[in-house]
Design a protein around this motif. Structure first.
Motif, PDB file in Angstrom:
ATOM      1  N   ARG A   1      -4.896  -2.970  -2.228  1.00 20.77           N
ATOM      2  CA  ARG A   1      -3.528  -3.506  -1.553  1.00 20.77           C
ATOM      3  C   ARG A   1      -3.644  -3.859   0.016  1.00 20.77           C
ATOM      4  O   ARG A   1      -3.288  -4.803   0.382  1.00 20.77           O
ATOM      5  N   GLN A   2      -4.318  -2.918   0.511  1.00 22.89           N
ATOM      6  CA  GLN A   2      -4.656  -2.808   2.007  1.00 22.89           C
ATOM      7  C   GLN A   2      -5.751  -3.982   2.223  1.00 22.89           C
ATOM      8  O   GLN A   2      -5.542  -4.686   3.260  1.00 22.89           O
TER       9      GLN A   2
ATOM     10  N   PRO B   1       0.727  -1.057   0.117  1.00 17.49           N
ATOM     11  CA  PRO B   1       0.005   0.030  -0.087  1.00 17.49           C
ATOM     12  C   PRO B   1       0.612   1.335  -0.042  1.00 17.49           C
ATOM     13  O   PRO B   1       0.428   2.334  -0.406  1.00 17.49           O
ATOM     14  N   HIS B   2       2.049   1.312   0.402  1.00 11.01           N
ATOM     15  CA  HIS B   2       2.862   2.511   0.654  1.00 11.01           C
ATOM     16  C   HIS B   2       3.629   2.413  -0.721  1.00 11.01           C
ATOM     17  O   HIS B   2       4.349   3.574  -0.903  1.00 11.01           O
ATOM     18  N   ALA B   3       3.688   1.657  -1.636  1.00 12.14           N
ATOM     19  CA  ALA B   3       4.332   1.634  -2.721  1.00 12.14           C
ATOM     20  C   ALA B   3       3.492   2.311  -3.806  1.00 12.14           C
ATOM     21  O   ALA B   3       4.085   2.174  -5.093  1.00 12.14           O
ATOM     22  N   THR B   4       2.583   2.875  -3.491  1.00 15.06           N
ATOM     23  CA  THR B   4       1.750   3.353  -4.626  1.00 15.06           C
ATOM     24  C   THR B   4       1.291   4.743  -4.144  1.00 15.06           C
ATOM     25  O   THR B   4       0.833   4.896  -3.102  1.00 15.06           O
ATOM     26  N   THR B   5       1.106   5.540  -5.358  1.00 13.35           N
ATOM     27  CA  THR B   5       0.139   6.988  -4.863  1.00 13.35           C
ATOM     28  C   THR B   5      -1.129   6.885  -5.426  1.00 13.35           C
ATOM     29  O   THR B   5      -2.086   7.736  -5.237  1.00 13.35           O
TER      30      THR B   5
END
Length: 137
Positions: free
Chosen positions: A58-59, A46-50
């Protein structure tokens, strides 16, 4: 490799977990397992996409997996197996660093647990065929 029967148990690589809803059930082992390294990889997702929608997907995937699986931990036996996995990849002339290192940690769990490794990316594990059974799905 063509198999006529399903393995009783197997470890799923992150690539399979991500596509799990699209993978034919008969191409998987009867009992599927994941490892804690896969959950770590998915927790970073989740942190690898804006893209907010993709972040939510993803989450959601991570939370569903956490609720469904009791992951195999990366323990002492997997740490020992990682040395053998690293050596096999290094001897094959490949660089066991970066994103590949995470794949190799998952492969080490498969080796330590004596489980076939199911993956959508069999080429990532081609130098490990003598150590781990790699099953392409």
């Amino acid at each position: 490799m063509v198999r006529s029967e399903r393995h009783p148990r197997g470890l799923l690589d992150t690539s399979v977990v991500i596509d799990l809803e699209r993978v034919p059930i008969d191409s998987l082992p009867i009992e599927v397992a994941i490892c804690a390294v896969t959950l770590a990889e998915l927790a970073a997702g989740p942190h690898a996409t804006t893209d907010q929608d993709e972040r939510g997907r993803r989450q959601d995937r991570l939370q569903r997996l956490e609720a469904t699986f009791d992951p195999i931990p990366f323990g002492v036996n997997a740490a020992r197996a990682y040395g053998r996995v690293f050596a096999a990849v290094f001897e094959a002339g490949r660089k066991p660093r970066g994103a590949r290192a995470v794949d190799l940690l998952i492969a080490a769990v498969a080796a330590a647990e004596d489980l076939p490794l199911y993956t959508r990316n069999p080429d990532d594990f081609r130098s490990l065929g003598k150590m781990i059974e790699i099953v392409a799905v």
